[in-house]
Design an enzyme around this catalytic site. Structure first.
Site, PDB file in Angstrom:
ATOM      1  N   CYS A  40      25.952  33.469  41.118  1.00  0.00           N
ATOM      2  CA  CYS A  40      26.891  32.607  40.383  1.00  0.00           C
ATOM      3  C   CYS A  40      26.456  31.148  40.581  1.00  0.00           C
ATOM      4  O   CYS A  40      25.463  30.866  41.242  1.00  0.00           O
ATOM      5  CB  CYS A  40      28.301  32.786  40.923  1.00  0.00           C
TER       6      CYS A  40
HETATM    7  N1  GLN Z   1      28.311  38.875  44.817  1.00  0.00           N
HETATM    8  C1  GLN Z   1      29.257  37.954  44.242  1.00  0.00           C
HETATM    9  C2  GLN Z   1      30.021  38.561  43.092  1.00  0.00           C
HETATM   10  O1  GLN Z   1      29.780  39.645  42.680  1.00  0.00           O
HETATM   11  C3  GLN Z   1      28.576  36.692  43.818  1.00  0.00           C
HETATM   12  C4  GLN Z   1      27.677  36.947  42.650  1.00  0.00           C
HETATM   13  C5  GLN Z   1      26.729  35.854  42.320  1.00  0.00           C
HETATM   14  O2  GLN Z   1      26.464  34.928  43.089  1.00  0.00           O
HETATM   15  N2  GLN Z   1      26.187  36.019  41.177  1.00  0.00           N
HETATM   16  O3  GLN Z   1      30.895  37.917  42.586  1.00  0.00           O
END
Ligand code: GLN
Length: 238
Positions: free
Chosen positions: A2
């Protein structure tokens, strides 16, 4: 991964993180520039800010892409604070898409966000329970448990990242948290940038990737902890 961003300094609106910069979080929701895992961030978004009328921050989070929320622009252009945090989400494989899995997570005055992935087993012993089975919600619960034990922002993030990182050496643990008067962030497996504002002491931006092409963005080295407060900004190895 994210993408997340935070501001500490002279009061600004959340649009200064999301809508106004050429590569703000709205743009990063469909066209991030430095994202290494995943191509876009369409699995939800959230933002938090502080209002003098409340002891706790105001938090708004949705499971839809940021660009599909017709109310977001108006809200972000009026939500103003000297401490802001916002995030857009690309759910990791197997993670639920639900509001309770969406940053920012909050507890007392703290707001929290995570870029990355960690084996839930690596975090489970650090928290009793979490509001979602999402790894980020477990990390939030672990950080908030440290808060309740008396840690400050930097201590809580450093403790959780080093302990979870030891148990899961492949984990990516870019954490970002704020409490209304300070920001702490970790670089652990993904990009993190700082910008010290246009004027001395105006404030500091901490973001997964630069929000615009102004000069002054500094890359934070990997395995580092960033602390920002009215006293200044420090970066130290973890
Ligand atoms: N693992 C976290 C989620 O699924 C963060 C994902 C990310 O950083 N893309 O929200």
């Amino acid at each position: 991964m994210c993408r997340h961003a935070s501001w500490l300094g002279a009061p600004r609106t959340l649009a200064s993180l999301i809508h106004e910069p050429a590569h703000g979080l709205l743009r990063q929701s469909y066209r991030p520039r430095l994202q290494r895992h995943g191509t876009m961030n369409a699995d939800g978004f959230g933002m938090g800010w502080y209002d003098a009328a409340r002891a706790e921050p105001v938090r708004y989070r949705r499971t839809i892409p940021a660009w599909t929320d017709a109310n977001l622009a108006g809200l972000a252009r009026t939500a103003r604070s000297g401490c802001l945090l916002a995030a857009v989400r690309s759910a990791s494989a197997g993670m639920p898409i639900e509001e309770t899995a969406t940053a920012p997570f909050t507890d007392g005055p703290w707001l929290f966000s995570h870029n990355g992935h960690v084996a839930r087993e690596a975090v489970r012993e650090l928290a009793d329970d979490a509001e979602s089975s999402c790894d980020s919600a477990w990390l939030a619960a672990a950080v908030f448990a440290r808060r309740r034990a008396g840690d400050d922002l930097g201590e809580a993030l450093a403790e959780v990242v080093t302990r979870a990182g030891l148990k899961d050496p492949r984990a990516r643990l870019n954490l970002l948290a704020c409490d209304g008067t300070s920001i702490a962030a970790t670089a652990w497996g993904d990009t993190l940038f700082l910008h010290l504002g246009g004027h001395p002491r105006e404030g500091v931006l901490v973001a997964s990737e630069p929000l615009d092409d102004r000069p002054g963005w500094q890359a934070v080295p990997d395995h580092a902890l960033v602390l920002a407060s009215p006293d200044g900004v420090s970066v130290r190895p973890l």
